[in-house]
Every structure is written in C-alpha cells, then in structure tokens.
Design an enzyme around this catalytic site. Sequence first.
Site, PDB file in Angstrom:
ATOM      1  N   GLU A   1      10.918  -4.262   6.407  1.00 20.18           N
ATOM      2  CA  GLU A   1       9.832  -3.559   7.512  1.00 20.18           C
ATOM      3  C   GLU A   1       9.905  -3.968   8.545  1.00 20.18           C
ATOM      4  O   GLU A   1       9.625  -3.802   9.820  1.00 20.18           O
ATOM      5  CB  GLU A   1       8.060  -4.272   7.057  1.00 20.18           C
ATOM      6  CG  GLU A   1       7.915  -3.953   5.634  1.00 20.18           C
ATOM      7  CD  GLU A   1       7.717  -2.452   5.544  1.00 20.18           C
ATOM      8  OE1 GLU A   1       7.688  -1.614   5.963  1.00 20.18           O
ATOM      9  OE2 GLU A   1       7.209  -2.300   4.132  1.00 20.18           O
TER      10      GLU A   1
ATOM     11  N   TYR B   1       1.096  -1.216   0.246  1.00 24.51           N
ATOM     12  CA  TYR B   1       0.084  -0.198  -0.109  1.00 24.51           C
ATOM     13  C   TYR B   1       0.953   1.259   0.061  1.00 24.51           C
ATOM     14  O   TYR B   1       0.143   2.628  -0.131  1.00 24.51           O
ATOM     15  CB  TYR B   1      -0.741  -0.092   1.545  1.00 24.51           C
ATOM     16  CG  TYR B   1      -0.049  -0.004   2.139  1.00 24.51           C
ATOM     17  CD1 TYR B   1       0.374   1.088   3.023  1.00 24.51           C
ATOM     18  CD2 TYR B   1      -0.012  -1.152   2.909  1.00 24.51           C
ATOM     19  CE1 TYR B   1       1.005   1.030   4.664  1.00 24.51           C
ATOM     20  CE2 TYR B   1       0.750  -1.535   3.936  1.00 24.51           C
ATOM     21  CZ  TYR B   1       1.592  -0.505   4.628  1.00 24.51           C
ATOM     22  OH  TYR B   1       1.771  -0.674   6.167  1.00 24.51           O
ATOM     23  N   GLY B   2       2.224   0.326   0.250  1.00 26.04           N
ATOM     24  CA  GLY B   2       3.065   2.478  -0.224  1.00 26.04           C
ATOM     25  C   GLY B   2       3.560   2.917  -0.970  1.00 26.04           C
ATOM     26  O   GLY B   2       3.687   2.737  -1.976  1.00 26.04           O
ATOM     27  N   THR B   3       5.267   2.843  -0.411  1.00 27.39           N
ATOM     28  CA  THR B   3       6.828   2.461  -1.095  1.00 27.39           C
ATOM     29  C   THR B   3       7.310   1.553  -1.447  1.00 27.39           C
ATOM     30  O   THR B   3       8.348   1.503  -2.136  1.00 27.39           O
ATOM     31  CB  THR B   3       8.253   2.991  -0.176  1.00 27.39           C
ATOM     32  OG1 THR B   3       8.068   2.504   0.975  1.00 27.39           O
ATOM     33  CG2 THR B   3       7.431   4.520   0.777  1.00 27.39           C
ATOM     34  N   LEU B   4       6.687  -0.121  -1.371  1.00 30.50           N
ATOM     35  CA  LEU B   4       6.788  -1.477  -2.754  1.00 30.50           C
ATOM     36  C   LEU B   4       5.869  -0.769  -3.828  1.00 30.50           C
ATOM     37  O   LEU B   4       5.981  -1.909  -4.927  1.00 30.50           O
ATOM     38  CB  LEU B   4       6.168  -1.862  -1.536  1.00 30.50           C
ATOM     39  CG  LEU B   4       7.445  -2.488  -0.113  1.00 30.50           C
ATOM     40  CD1 LEU B   4       7.691  -3.764   0.824  1.00 30.50           C
ATOM     41  CD2 LEU B   4       8.867  -2.077  -0.886  1.00 30.50           C
TER      42      LEU B   4
END
Length: 196
Positions: free
Chosen positions: A118, A43-46
């Site tokens: 993470e 959902y983010g920087t990946l």
Amino acid sequence: MGFCVRLVTMTTKSVLGWSLLLKQPSLRNISERMTGKHLVFSYGTLKSGEPNFKVMNDPKTGSSTFVGSGETVKKFPLVVASEYAVPFLLLVEGKGENVQGEIYEVDDSKLASLDELECHPDFYHRKKTDIVMYADHLGNRLIPTIVKECWVYFLPHYKPEMIDLPYLKNYTSISDDHPPYVERASISFSMFKYES
C-alpha cells in the site's frame, strides 16, 4: 519528494521496482518497532477472491487469519478510479457508505508486507478505525455485532474530482460498474495523488 512517492509516479513494467521499497531504512525497520498481532480491515483487492489476496494469504510474508466480515462504523467514500479500476478509500469521514470488507488478524511481518504493498505512509495512510463485525470466520451472523478497532488503509490526498465519483459499499474487481482491475505493475499512481 520521497523515494516511494517518486516510485509510484512512474509506470512500472515490473514488480521488481516495488521491492526496492524494502531497502528504505524507514520501511525496513517497521517490523522492528511493532510487536504482536494486529487487526486489518480489507475492503478492496486484498479481500479473498480478489487480485491481491495472494499477498494477504502468502505465508512467506507473515501470517494472517480471517476473523470475520464487517463494515466501517462511519461512512467513507470508496471509489474506483481510472481505467485501472483501482479501489480507493478516501479519508473523508461522514461521506459515502458504510464500507464492507473482511477483518484479518496479522502478525508484524504481514503488516509490514501490507504497508509495502500500500506504500504506507507515502501514498496510503494506515489509520485505526472502528469496524462493526457482523459475521464470524465461518459466515455465521453475530447477534449482537461486535465493534473492533482495525487498521484501515486510506488515501488522504487525492485529486478533487475523485470525491465526485460514484461511491461503493462493497468492492469487487469485476463489476458492471467499472472496468476490471489492472495489476499493480502496470499502474502509474501519480494520476490519483493530489499534491498541494
């Protein structure tokens, strides 16, 4: 206080410090305890086009295949915190938005690499969560949609004021809503973690 927690409380000048996590027995043996393929919701920087996609896409850290796009079945608060513009998905069901992101099928090695990035389980916690997949890997809309159980990285312990930040449905690292994301080597994670 565990090694990973101590490490994330320091501001690092080099990514080298993060590689020390692999020397921890509990993290080094993760892939030995897992088998097969895993679905991960990013959902983010990946996500593709975002700063940490290189980790998801790097064949040296395992394999990943883009499966499709979707959103969380339940609502969660996705917030961007601090001047570093780090996206955090807070582990609070029923508050926030149905968060949009990408679904990847990954092997054991890639999952272990994502866990390292993470800082699971010492910072983020990886939890199986239902995701409604509404588009396939080519972007074709799925009718009907499909619900897939995916691993999702949540922040379970956070500073109380983070719950009052604006909630996002779809994160991008460059936005008018927040400053641009700052690469991990410059970040001190202690400002986000709440320890009771």
